[in-house]
Design a protein around this motif. Structure first.
Motif, PDB file in Angstrom:
ATOM      1  N   SER A   1       0.823  -1.209   0.000  1.00 17.87           N
ATOM      2  CA  SER A   1       0.000   0.000   0.000  1.00 17.87           C
ATOM      3  C   SER A   1       0.859   1.264   0.000  1.00 17.87           C
ATOM      4  O   SER A   1       0.352   2.357  -0.279  1.00 17.87           O
ATOM      5  CB  SER A   1      -0.951   0.008   1.205  1.00 17.87           C
ATOM      6  OG  SER A   1      -0.231  -0.124   2.418  1.00 17.87           O
ATOM      7  N   THR A   2       2.176   1.132   0.309  1.00 16.15           N
ATOM      8  CA  THR A   2       3.072   2.293   0.279  1.00 16.15           C
ATOM      9  C   THR A   2       3.777   2.439  -1.058  1.00 16.15           C
ATOM     10  O   THR A   2       4.532   3.399  -1.255  1.00 16.15           O
ATOM     11  CB  THR A   2       4.139   2.178   1.391  1.00 16.15           C
ATOM     12  OG1 THR A   2       4.967   1.030   1.140  1.00 16.15           O
ATOM     13  CG2 THR A   2       3.489   2.046   2.756  1.00 16.15           C
ATOM     14  N   ALA A   3       3.575   1.503  -1.986  1.00 24.48           N
ATOM     15  CA  ALA A   3       4.228   1.574  -3.293  1.00 24.48           C
ATOM     16  C   ALA A   3       3.587   2.665  -4.142  1.00 24.48           C
ATOM     17  O   ALA A   3       2.362   2.822  -4.142  1.00 24.48           O
ATOM     18  CB  ALA A   3       4.127   0.234  -4.013  1.00 24.48           C
ATOM     19  N   PRO A   4       4.389   3.448  -4.887  1.00 24.15           N
ATOM     20  CA  PRO A   4       3.824   4.499  -5.735  1.00 24.15           C
ATOM     21  C   PRO A   4       2.889   3.914  -6.782  1.00 24.15           C
ATOM     22  O   PRO A   4       3.153   2.832  -7.322  1.00 24.15           O
ATOM     23  CB  PRO A   4       5.071   5.114  -6.401  1.00 24.15           C
ATOM     24  CG  PRO A   4       6.214   4.729  -5.530  1.00 24.15           C
ATOM     25  CD  PRO A   4       5.855   3.399  -4.949  1.00 24.15           C
ATOM     26  N   ILE A   5       1.826   4.616  -7.077  1.00 25.95           N
ATOM     27  CA  ILE A   5       0.863   4.134  -8.063  1.00 25.95           C
ATOM     28  C   ILE A   5       1.513   3.991  -9.428  1.00 25.95           C
ATOM     29  O   ILE A   5       1.161   3.122 -10.227  1.00 25.95           O
ATOM     30  CB  ILE A   5      -0.354   5.103  -8.128  1.00 25.95           C
ATOM     31  CG1 ILE A   5      -1.447   4.520  -9.035  1.00 25.95           C
ATOM     32  CG2 ILE A   5       0.067   6.469  -8.614  1.00 25.95           C
ATOM     33  CD1 ILE A   5      -2.039   3.232  -8.528  1.00 25.95           C
ATOM     34  N   GLU A   6       2.520   4.854  -9.722  1.00 24.96           N
ATOM     35  CA  GLU A   6       3.210   4.757 -11.006  1.00 24.96           C
ATOM     36  C   GLU A   6       3.949   3.433 -11.136  1.00 24.96           C
ATOM     37  O   GLU A   6       4.060   2.865 -12.225  1.00 24.96           O
ATOM     38  CB  GLU A   6       4.201   5.919 -11.185  1.00 24.96           C
ATOM     39  CG  GLU A   6       3.551   7.280 -11.340  1.00 24.96           C
ATOM     40  CD  GLU A   6       3.204   7.914 -10.004  1.00 24.96           C
ATOM     41  OE1 GLU A   6       2.725   9.059 -10.010  1.00 24.96           O
ATOM     42  OE2 GLU A   6       3.415   7.283  -8.946  1.00 24.96           O
ATOM     43  N   MET A   7       4.498   2.936 -10.026  1.00 25.27           N
ATOM     44  CA  MET A   7       5.204   1.663 -10.058  1.00 25.27           C
ATOM     45  C   MET A   7       4.229   0.508 -10.259  1.00 25.27           C
ATOM     46  O   MET A   7       4.477  -0.401 -11.060  1.00 25.27           O
ATOM     47  CB  MET A   7       5.999   1.472  -8.768  1.00 25.27           C
ATOM     48  CG  MET A   7       6.770   0.157  -8.707  1.00 25.27           C
ATOM     49  SD  MET A   7       7.904   0.061  -7.301  1.00 25.27           S
ATOM     50  CE  MET A   7       9.274   1.032  -7.933  1.00 25.27           C
ATOM     51  N   LEU A   8       3.112   0.533  -9.577  1.00 23.71           N
ATOM     52  CA  LEU A   8       2.129  -0.529  -9.722  1.00 23.71           C
ATOM     53  C   LEU A   8       1.506  -0.513 -11.113  1.00 23.71           C
ATOM     54  O   LEU A   8       1.291  -1.563 -11.717  1.00 23.71           O
ATOM     55  CB  LEU A   8       1.039  -0.378  -8.659  1.00 23.71           C
ATOM     56  CG  LEU A   8       1.483  -0.506  -7.200  1.00 23.71           C
ATOM     57  CD1 LEU A   8       0.294  -0.301  -6.276  1.00 23.71           C
ATOM     58  CD2 LEU A   8       2.127  -1.846  -6.944  1.00 23.71           C
ATOM     59  N   GLY A   9       1.216   0.693 -11.618  1.00 21.21           N
ATOM     60  CA  GLY A   9       0.554   0.804 -12.911  1.00 21.21           C
ATOM     61  C   GLY A   9       1.432   0.461 -14.088  1.00 21.21           C
ATOM     62  O   GLY A   9       0.943   0.117 -15.161  1.00 21.21           O
ATOM     63  N   ASN A  10       2.766   0.551 -13.932  1.00 18.98           N
ATOM     64  CA  ASN A  10       3.685   0.282 -15.037  1.00 18.98           C
ATOM     65  C   ASN A  10       4.453  -1.027 -14.862  1.00 18.98           C
ATOM     66  O   ASN A  10       5.386  -1.299 -15.603  1.00 18.98           O
ATOM     67  CB  ASN A  10       4.690   1.433 -15.175  1.00 18.98           C
ATOM     68  CG  ASN A  10       4.041   2.700 -15.694  1.00 18.98           C
ATOM     69  OD1 ASN A  10       3.719   2.796 -16.875  1.00 18.98           O
ATOM     70  ND2 ASN A  10       3.825   3.670 -14.824  1.00 18.98           N
ATOM     71  N   ALA A  11       4.069  -1.818 -13.873  1.00 18.67           N
ATOM     72  CA  ALA A  11       4.811  -3.039 -13.586  1.00 18.67           C
ATOM     73  C   ALA A  11       4.565  -4.106 -14.645  1.00 18.67           C
ATOM     74  O   ALA A  11       3.461  -4.248 -15.170  1.00 18.67           O
ATOM     75  CB  ALA A  11       4.417  -3.580 -12.207  1.00 18.67           C
ATOM     76  N   ASP A  12       5.612  -4.857 -14.969  1.00 16.06           N
ATOM     77  CA  ASP A  12       5.486  -6.012 -15.861  1.00 16.06           C
ATOM     78  C   ASP A  12       5.161  -7.274 -15.068  1.00 16.06           C
ATOM     79  O   ASP A  12       4.596  -8.218 -15.609  1.00 16.06           O
ATOM     80  CB  ASP A  12       6.786  -6.226 -16.639  1.00 16.06           C
ATOM     81  CG  ASP A  12       7.037  -5.114 -17.657  1.00 16.06           C
ATOM     82  OD1 ASP A  12       6.079  -4.738 -18.357  1.00 16.06           O
ATOM     83  OD2 ASP A  12       8.163  -4.620 -17.734  1.00 16.06           O
TER      84      ASP A  12
END
Length: 376
Positions: free
Chosen positions: A43-54
């Motif tokens: 829940s502390t991970a940036p949304i950009e990281m989650l949204g662009n993850a492979d």
């Protein structure tokens, strides 16, 4: 040719707490530098990281906030799936590979392989990795679909029933899976390509047959939204009342047609990523004793208001602009049109109003430009 670099981050939440970490992460990615990070709390991970993850991998999640964050990022579809994240044993994980070409368009459970790579060559590591992947017995998680509660974004009730079996028997399992995806309000703004990926339908011919069948039978309605700088269309599918009634599904309706709601959501996401900005969907602007609801209400670094309205009718946008511009807090009033015809009508109406022509705070532009490099 520059060789891509991979950085492995332990305790990613520590780096993610840095100022502008998301912007730095995206800059690194554009330069061919990739990140593999573990977070004690997803829940502390940036949304950009989650949204662009492979690749997304979750081990046991005890905190409900972490389960909710992973469930949203990995497209878990039922409350049972979400709660099972708390019961994973040592060596078990749930994986989601959104861009994998092997047909893994859905999250799946897997056992963690053990590889000793300390004494082997890169070629041997590659071969060992290939064998691990080939040996995975992929089995998608339960495909029951849920309808999200519009007020809280939490899972709602599962649905199924006769309509699903009728669609399946008359046109096959693929059409039923696709229609179930359309009926899931959590995927309201998904493009057709993403829906077919989740449904596991990769044949363009088969995709066309499904679309023609479901539109012809009156189960879905299609919309096209220009979101790219060259007007690349974002194809949207919306369930008809017939589909909602037959499946016993209830949606929380938003303001305006689906393209308007999608444009509002996309602009809200973009503006929310601006460092230091505060944004609200359907925010309230106070003008003296009155209140005005704005599609996307933003406050910049100086706490000045940028009001963004998604254009419906040109006449209505004149009313919106005149009302909002009465506020001393307004730095910019932006009208975003979802198509060229609406944009031309808005600009023509504004040109006929001297009060609006002379006001430098007014700006009207198409959606694809607003979603590009434009910053108000």
């Amino acid at each position: 040719m520059m060789k891509p670099l991979l950085f492995i981050l332990d305790e990613g939440q520590v780096l993610a707490s840095q100022h502008d970490f998301s912007a730095k992460m995206l800059t690194l990615r554009h330069h061919g530098i990739h990140l593999l990070a573990n977070f004690q709390n997803i829940s502390t991970a940036p949304i950009e990281m989650l949204g662009n993850a492979d690749v997304l991998v979750s081990f046991q999640c005890v905190d409900s906030r972490d389960r909710t964050a992973f469930a949203k990022a990995a497209k878990l579809s039922t409350p049972r799936q979400v709660e099972e994240l708390a019961t994973l044993k040592t060596g078990e994980c749930v994986c989601f590979l959104p861009r994998c070409g092997r047909g893994w368009g859905q999250p799946f459970r897997a056992n963690v392989p053990r590889l000793d790579i300390r004494t082997v060559s890169d070629a041997e590591v590659a071969e060992m990795s290939r064998q691990v992947v080939e040996g995975l017995e992929w089995e998608p998680l339960d495909e029951d679909i849920v309808v999200a509660d519009g007020d809280r974004g939490e899972p709602g009730a599962c649905f199924g029933g006769m309509a699903g079996s009728q669609v399946k028997s008359r046109f096959g399992q693929d059409a039923e899976k696709f229609l179930r995806d359309v009926l899931n309000q959590a995927h309201e703004f998904s493009a057709l390509t993403a829906r077919f990926e989740r449904s596991g339908v990769r044949s363009a011919s088969r995709q066309g047959q499904i679309i023609r069948y479901l539109t012809g039978e009156g189960y879905i309605k299609l919309w096209s939204l220009a979101v790219g700088m060259r007007g690349r269309p974002w194809k949207l599918a919306e369930p008809t009342q017939k589909a909602l009634d037959e499946f016993g599904v209830a949606w929380k309706k938003g303001r305006g047609a689906l393209p308007t709601r999608a444009a509002t959501e996309f602009l809200f996401r973009k503006m929310s990523k601006l460092p230091g900005w505060q944004c609200q969907k359907e925010g309230i602007l106070r003008v003296g004793e009155d209140e005005k609801q704005v599609d996307v209400l933003c406050r910049d670094l100086e706490n000045k208001v940028v009001a963004i309205e998604i254009a419906g009718s040109a006449g209505h946008e004149i009313h919106n602009a005149l009302h909002c511009l009465r506020s001393d807090e307004i730095r910019k009033h932006v009208v975003v049109a979802v198509d060229k015809k609406t944009l031309e009508a808005v600009r023509k109406k504004f040109a006929d109003m001297p009060l609006l022509v002379e006001d430098s705070r007014i700006e009207a532009l198409p959606l694809n430009v607003a979603l590009g490099d434009w910053i108000p």
